[in-house]
Design an enzyme around this catalytic site. Structure first.
Site, mmCIF file in Angstrom:
data_model
loop_
_atom_site.group_PDB
_atom_site.id
_atom_site.type_symbol
_atom_site.label_atom_id
_atom_site.label_comp_id
_atom_site.label_asym_id
_atom_site.label_seq_id
_atom_site.Cartn_x
_atom_site.Cartn_y
_atom_site.Cartn_z
ATOM 1 N N ASP A 313 43.999 35.594 52.812
ATOM 2 C CA ASP A 313 44.397 34.278 52.325
ATOM 3 C C ASP A 313 44.340 34.259 50.805
ATOM 4 O O ASP A 313 43.441 34.856 50.204
ATOM 5 C CB ASP A 313 43.464 33.203 52.880
ATOM 6 N N PHE A 383 37.671 8.650 38.849
ATOM 7 C CA PHE A 383 38.829 8.872 39.722
ATOM 8 C C PHE A 383 38.588 8.169 41.059
ATOM 9 O O PHE A 383 37.479 8.143 41.579
ATOM 10 C CB PHE A 383 39.028 10.367 39.961
ATOM 11 N N SER A 384 39.655 7.621 41.613
ATOM 12 C CA SER A 384 39.577 7.014 42.940
ATOM 13 C C SER A 384 40.826 7.384 43.719
ATOM 14 O O SER A 384 41.892 7.626 43.134
ATOM 15 C CB SER A 384 39.442 5.486 42.849
ATOM 16 N N THR A 387 43.747 4.711 42.962
ATOM 17 C CA THR A 387 44.497 4.750 41.688
ATOM 18 C C THR A 387 45.035 6.137 41.370
ATOM 19 O O THR A 387 46.022 6.274 40.646
ATOM 20 C CB THR A 387 43.595 4.287 40.535
ATOM 21 N N SER A 390 41.895 8.817 36.392
ATOM 22 C CA SER A 390 40.589 8.654 35.763
ATOM 23 C C SER A 390 40.843 8.485 34.278
ATOM 24 O O SER A 390 41.966 8.682 33.802
ATOM 25 C CB SER A 390 39.689 9.871 36.029
#
Length: 700
Positions: A313, A383-384, A387, A390
């Site tokens: 991978d 950061f969310s 939204t 950030s």
């Protein structure tokens, strides 16, 4: 420093292991046990015959000190071979015992009809539901069906860093004997008593339960064939000697006694590799265990040495797995330094690997250092998921106006800019599309509504991985990168990493199809995986390594489990398998060459007086190139050396020869020069020294 696990603490010559191995060496004299090793079984049979002759001589009052010593060293040869196997098995048994102690009886909190009941962990059955909170030991293997918790798995992995286990597919598997450090999880038991992961580990590390591998079986057949050939040769030797004795008028009966013929047979058959073969196989699995890889059989460990195609991978194996900041791309009429400064300010409070990498990149490329913006009353915007941004709000200071900086995805920033009544530059939009096509992640930086540019994030190829792949290529191993990225991105990373081929936008059926295709062309394939979607490919691969942190389906599909859950372990497993095969090849070469040299000790001693015609020695005495003291000392020296060399090679059999990433032809040349030549020379030196000692002590 990582905490060492019990799997790796056992010393090779621990006093307890050695004492137990000595006892087991005697137990293994049972013919029913020894018959599994045809070469040493033949040695035991001739030792029995020689013992019978000695006992008969003692009873009749015609005992021979020479015959007694020959018989003694024949038994020592068998015991030393048994000791080599027992010492290898002893390490596994000691490790298993340590694991049993670690798996002390644990109480579980079982949920029955919504009520919690405390029961012994041994009473749990597959399908039971248990709850574990901080401080609880997970009683039996299972999967998390509710909650999330930090788990200490050092009991099985040796790593002190806790791991996160939560409900869901990829990180839900938990192992009995590990400890919950925080929070609360509900677990569904997936194993019956006696078949848990820890039970399997205990069974696997006990060398006595190891099954012979195909290559080992083939080599055993070869050694058996050689033994039969030399058995026939020794059986025809007395008639030849009697005929030659009559023709030359020489008495040869003292050189064709049963103990001497037994000595000839034991010194000519491949007793060295016959005595060490089992120890080599057991130690191969032991080396995997010490790397925290559990192989379900010796067959899997050996197959790793024959693998010539590796499927890896991309994420976490070839690349670091975390997207890191790699470049600042400024908008028109915006300096790169201003973009880097704003991006760094917006990332000061961002504790993600991506956020930290932006701070580091700005410092390294432009000498910018994170400002103490907290001192001026700055407010950080975390950061969310809503939204997808950030940033930071910095109030006006010393004539400098307020700064409102945001960093986020292109779509989020476009909406943010539009809400402020400003436009999103077309050139920045083109850059966004180009970066996305390359498989990288673009983050747009905006200050006071003005778009400053883009921070490019990409998965970084691990340092030194290209050199590792180059070594594998020298060994004739082809590397194939598996990635879900598009073909353009996959090609770029494949070129940077130095892999031979890649599979882009890979789906489970693509992996399985590639493995089957390679196997159809005669290749042995190795693969590593952790998800349920990897299970079909892991089951199909000749060497399938499942991550311990992966799903239950993946762990059951593979024939190896990596307790550390380190995706790069596949390369180490292949190297370990190669080392096993190299060790076996080296000691086989040494053993066969060793037997050739012993010919020059015993045959001249038995035939040196033929055709002497009144002289002390005949023409065949010219073969006595070691100039051994007497026929009796020559034969006894060869038998003693034959026994001692087995025990001297035990450390090499257990440790293995030094691994070198070279091709098969180079390995063969090296074996011939080092172990072939060494096998020819060592007996000349060893037998001569023993002969000098025997004659000095006058024990024959």
């Amino acid at each position: 420093m990582d905490k060492k696990s019990d799997l790796r603490l056992t010393s090779t010559f621990d006093r307890k292991i050695v004492l137990q191995a000595l006892v087991d060496s005697v137990k293994k004299l049972n013919p029913k046990t020894l018959v599994r090793n045809p070469v040493m079984f033949v040695v035991e049979v001739v030792a029995f015959i020689s013992t019978y002759v000695v006992i008969r001589e003692i009873v009749t009052g015609h005992e021979s000190l020479f015959n007694i010593q020959i018989t003694f060293w024949l038994w020592i040869t068998v015991l030393f071979a048994n000791f080599a196997e027992a010492i290898a098995e002893g390490r596994g048994k000691a490790q298993a015992e340590a694991l049993r102690k670690a798996r002390s009886e644990t109480m579980a909190r079982r949920i029955d009809d919504g009520k919690e009941t405390r029961v012994n962990a041994l009473d749990l059955r597959k399908g039971d539901i248990v709850v574990c909170e901080a401080g609880d030991v997970i009683p039996v293997d299972g999967i998390v069906i509710e909650g999330i918790a930090s788990v200490d798995e050092s009991a099985i992995t040796g790593e002190s860093a806790p791991v996160i286990r939560e409900s869901g597919e990829e990180r839900s598997a938990v192992t009995g004997g590990t400890k919950v450090l925080s929070d609360r999880i509900v677990i569904r038991i997936t194993a019956e008593p006696g078949s848990t992961f820890m039970d399997k580990i205990i069974g696997l590390v006990e060398g006595a339960k190891r099954q012979k591998t195909p290559n080992e079986i083939a080599l055993t057949i070869l050694l058996s064939a050689l033994t039969i050939v030399f058995l026939l040769a020794v059986a025809t030797f007395p008639p030849f000697m009697i005929y030659s004795g009559k023709a030359s008028g020489t008495s040869v009966h003292e050189f064709i006694t049963l103990p001497i013929l037994a000595s000839l047979l034991v010194c000519l058959i491949p007793t060295t590799i016959g005595g060490l073969l089992s120890a080599i196989g057991i130690s191969g699995m032991d080396r995997l265990i010490r790397k925290n890889v559990i192989a379900t059989s010796g067959r899997a460990a050996e197959a790793a040495g024959d693998v010539d195609v590796l499927l890896l991978d991309k994420t976490g194996t070839i690349t670091l797995g975390n997207r890191m900041a790699s470049d600042f791309i400024a908008a028109p009429r915006i300096s790169v330094e201003r973009l880097a400064d704003a991006a760094q300010l917006s990332s000061i409070a961002d504790e993600t690997p991506e956020g930290r990498s932006i701070v580091v990149l700005a410092k390294e490329k432009y000498g910018l250092r994170a400002k103490e913006v907290r001192d001026v009353g700055a407010t950080f915007i975390p950061f969310s998921a809503q939204t997808k941004m950030s940033g930071v709000e910095i109030p006006a200071t010393d004539g400098i106006g307020p700064r409102s900086i945001r960093k986020g995805s292109g779509e989020a920033i476009k909406k943010y800019v539009a809400d402020l009544g400003k436009t999103f530059p077309q050139s920045v939009q083109k850059n966004l599309e180009e970066i996305a096509r390359q498989g990288s992640t673009p983050l747009v930086v905006v200050e006071n509504g003005d778009v400053l540019g883009i921070v490019q994030l990409k998965d970084i190829v691990k340092g030194g991985i290209k050199e590792r792949f180059a070594q594998l290529r020298k060994m004739g191993i082809k590397t194939v990168m598996i990635t879900g990225d598009n073909a353009l991105t996959a090609a770029a990373i494949a070129a940077e990493a130095g892999v031979d081929d890649f599979i882009a936008e890979a789906k489970p059926e693509d992996k399985l199809g590639r493995i089957r295709g390679e196997q159809a062309n005669g290749h042995l394939v190795g693969m590593i995986g952790d998800g349920t979607n990897d299970a079909p490919a892991l089951a199909q691969a000749d060497v399938g390594i499942a991550m311990n942190s992966g799903t239950q389906a993946a762990r059951e599909a593979g024939n190896m489990v990596d307790l550390d859950s380190n995706p790069t372990k596949l390369i180490e497993v292949v190297e370990t398998g190669k080392k096993l095969l190299m060790t076996r090849g080296a000691l086989t070469t040494f053993s066969i060459a060793n037997d050739v040299s012993k010919y020059f000790a015993i045959i001249p001693a038995m035939t040196g007086t033929l055709y002497a015609f009144g002289k002390p020695f005949g023409p065949l005495a010219a073969l006595n190139i070691m100039r051994l003291g007497s026929p009796e000392s020559a034969i006894l020296s060869a038998v003693i050396f034959n026994a001692i060399i087995i025990i001297l090679l035990v450390p090499l059999a257990l440790k293995g020869v030094k691994y070198r990433p070279v091709g098969a032809s180079a390995v063969l040349r090296r074996n011939l020069w080092i172990y072939g030549a060494g096998g020819l020379i060592a007996p000349f030196i060893g037998i001569k020294l023993i002969d000098i000692l025997i004659n000095a002590l006058k024990i024959v």
